[in-house]
Scaffold this motif. Structure first.
Motif, short mmCIF file in Angstrom:
data_model
loop_
_atom_site.label_atom_id
_atom_site.label_comp_id
_atom_site.label_asym_id
_atom_site.label_seq_id
_atom_site.Cartn_x
_atom_site.Cartn_y
_atom_site.Cartn_z
N PHE A 5 0.86 -1.18 0.00
CA PHE A 5 0.00 0.00 0.00
C PHE A 5 0.89 1.23 0.00
CE2 PHE A 5 -3.06 -3.02 1.77
CZ PHE A 5 -4.20 -2.69 1.06
N GLU A 6 0.61 2.17 -0.88
CA GLU A 6 1.35 3.43 -0.95
C GLU A 6 0.37 4.58 -0.75
OE1 GLU A 6 4.54 1.88 -4.31
OE2 GLU A 6 2.86 3.14 -4.95
N ILE A 7 0.69 5.46 0.20
CA ILE A 7 -0.12 6.66 0.44
C ILE A 7 0.61 7.83 -0.20
CG2 ILE A 7 -1.07 8.22 2.18
CD1 ILE A 7 -1.15 5.84 4.10
N TYR A 8 -0.14 8.64 -0.94
CA TYR A 8 0.46 9.81 -1.57
C TYR A 8 -0.56 10.94 -1.62
CZ TYR A 8 -1.98 8.07 -5.74
OH TYR A 8 -2.93 7.63 -6.61
N ARG A 9 -0.10 12.13 -1.96
CA ARG A 9 -0.99 13.29 -2.04
C ARG A 9 -1.30 13.58 -3.49
NH1 ARG A 9 -0.61 17.25 2.88
NH2 ARG A 9 -2.45 17.91 1.77
N ASN A 10 -2.56 13.95 -3.73
CA ASN A 10 -3.01 14.32 -5.07
C ASN A 10 -3.99 15.47 -4.92
OD1 ASN A 10 -3.50 14.33 -7.79
ND2 ASN A 10 -4.82 12.53 -7.76
N ASP A 11 -3.66 16.62 -5.44
CA ASP A 11 -4.51 17.81 -5.34
C ASP A 11 -4.89 18.12 -3.89
OD1 ASP A 11 -4.50 18.27 -8.10
OD2 ASP A 11 -6.25 16.98 -8.41
N GLY A 12 -3.92 17.97 -2.97
CA GLY A 12 -4.15 18.30 -1.57
C GLY A 12 -4.87 17.23 -0.77
N PHE A 14 -5.31 12.96 0.33
CA PHE A 14 -4.54 11.73 0.49
C PHE A 14 -5.22 10.61 -0.27
CE2 PHE A 14 -3.22 14.31 4.02
CZ PHE A 14 -1.86 14.07 4.11
N VAL A 15 -4.44 9.86 -1.02
CA VAL A 15 -4.93 8.75 -1.83
C VAL A 15 -3.99 7.58 -1.56
CG1 VAL A 15 -5.39 7.97 -4.20
CG2 VAL A 15 -5.72 10.37 -3.60
N PHE A 16 -4.51 6.36 -1.63
CA PHE A 16 -3.62 5.21 -1.55
C PHE A 16 -3.85 4.31 -2.74
CE2 PHE A 16 -7.29 3.72 0.95
CZ PHE A 16 -7.52 2.47 0.41
N ARG A 17 -2.83 3.53 -3.02
CA ARG A 17 -2.93 2.51 -4.07
C ARG A 17 -2.31 1.24 -3.54
NH1 ARG A 17 0.49 6.28 -7.50
NH2 ARG A 17 2.50 6.13 -6.48
N LEU A 18 -2.81 0.14 -4.03
CA LEU A 18 -2.24 -1.17 -3.74
C LEU A 18 -1.49 -1.61 -4.98
CD1 LEU A 18 -1.89 -3.79 -2.11
CD2 LEU A 18 -4.14 -4.50 -2.97
N THR A 19 -0.22 -1.92 -4.82
CA THR A 19 0.58 -2.37 -5.96
C THR A 19 0.95 -3.83 -5.77
OG1 THR A 19 2.65 -1.66 -4.94
CG2 THR A 19 1.54 -0.07 -6.35
N GLY A 20 1.11 -4.52 -6.87
CA GLY A 20 1.51 -5.92 -6.85
C GLY A 20 3.02 -6.04 -6.74
N ALA A 24 2.80 -3.12 -10.52
CA ALA A 24 1.58 -2.71 -11.20
C ALA A 24 0.54 -2.26 -10.18
CB ALA A 24 1.01 -3.86 -12.03
N THR A 25 -0.18 -1.19 -10.49
CA THR A 25 -1.24 -0.69 -9.62
C THR A 25 -2.45 -1.60 -9.75
OG1 THR A 25 -0.47 1.58 -9.78
CG2 THR A 25 -2.75 1.26 -9.08
N LEU A 26 -2.91 -2.14 -8.63
CA LEU A 26 -4.07 -3.04 -8.61
C LEU A 26 -5.33 -2.29 -8.21
CD1 LEU A 26 -2.36 -6.04 -6.80
CD2 LEU A 26 -2.65 -5.70 -9.26
#
Length: 58
Positions: A5-12, A14-20, A24-26
Protein backbone atom coordinates in the motif's frame (compact mmCIF):
# COMPACT_ATOMS: atom_id res chain seq x y z
CA UNK A 1 1.81 -12.09 -3.20
CA UNK A 2 2.73 -9.47 -0.63
CA UNK A 3 1.91 -6.29 -2.51
CA UNK A 4 2.29 -2.86 -0.99
CA UNK A 5 0.00 0.00 0.00
CA UNK A 6 1.35 3.43 -0.95
CA UNK A 7 -0.12 6.66 0.44
CA UNK A 8 0.46 9.81 -1.57
CA UNK A 9 -0.99 13.29 -2.04
CA UNK A 10 -3.01 14.32 -5.07
CA UNK A 11 -4.51 17.81 -5.34
CA UNK A 12 -4.15 18.30 -1.57
CA UNK A 13 -5.93 15.04 -0.74
CA UNK A 14 -4.54 11.73 0.49
CA UNK A 15 -4.93 8.75 -1.83
CA UNK A 16 -3.62 5.21 -1.55
CA UNK A 17 -2.93 2.51 -4.07
CA UNK A 18 -2.24 -1.17 -3.74
CA UNK A 19 0.58 -2.37 -5.96
CA UNK A 20 1.51 -5.92 -6.85
CA UNK A 21 4.92 -7.52 -6.56
CA UNK A 22 5.68 -6.38 -10.11
CA UNK A 23 4.84 -2.74 -9.25
CA UNK A 24 1.58 -2.71 -11.20
CA UNK A 25 -1.24 -0.69 -9.62
CA UNK A 26 -4.07 -3.04 -8.61
CA UNK A 27 -6.37 -0.62 -6.74
CA UNK A 28 -6.51 3.16 -6.32
CA UNK A 29 -8.63 4.67 -3.56
CA UNK A 30 -10.94 7.61 -3.46
CA UNK A 31 -9.39 10.82 -2.07
CA UNK A 32 -9.36 11.33 1.70
CA UNK A 33 -9.07 14.62 3.57
CA UNK A 34 -6.44 13.39 6.02
CA UNK A 35 -3.85 10.65 6.31
CA UNK A 36 -5.53 8.95 9.28
CA UNK A 37 -8.72 8.37 7.28
CA UNK A 38 -6.71 7.00 4.35
CA UNK A 39 -5.00 4.57 6.74
CA UNK A 40 -8.42 3.54 8.07
CA UNK A 41 -9.43 2.83 4.44
CA UNK A 42 -6.38 0.61 4.00
CA UNK A 43 -7.22 -1.28 7.19
CA UNK A 44 -10.80 -1.73 5.98
CA UNK A 45 -9.56 -3.36 2.79
CA UNK A 46 -7.17 -5.57 4.75
CA UNK A 47 -10.03 -6.72 6.98
CA UNK A 48 -12.46 -7.49 4.12
CA UNK A 49 -10.33 -8.65 1.20
CA UNK A 50 -9.27 -12.03 2.50
CA UNK A 51 -12.86 -13.19 3.01
CA UNK A 52 -14.61 -11.28 0.21
CA UNK A 53 -16.72 -13.30 -2.21
CA UNK A 54 -16.36 -13.03 -5.98
CA UNK A 55 -19.54 -11.97 -7.77
CA UNK A 56 -19.44 -12.60 -11.53
CA UNK A 57 -21.65 -9.89 -13.05
CA UNK A 58 -20.63 -10.53 -16.66
Amino acid sequence: MAGRFEIYRNDGQFVFRLTGDDGATLVTSEPYGDKETAIAGINGIRDCASTALIADLS
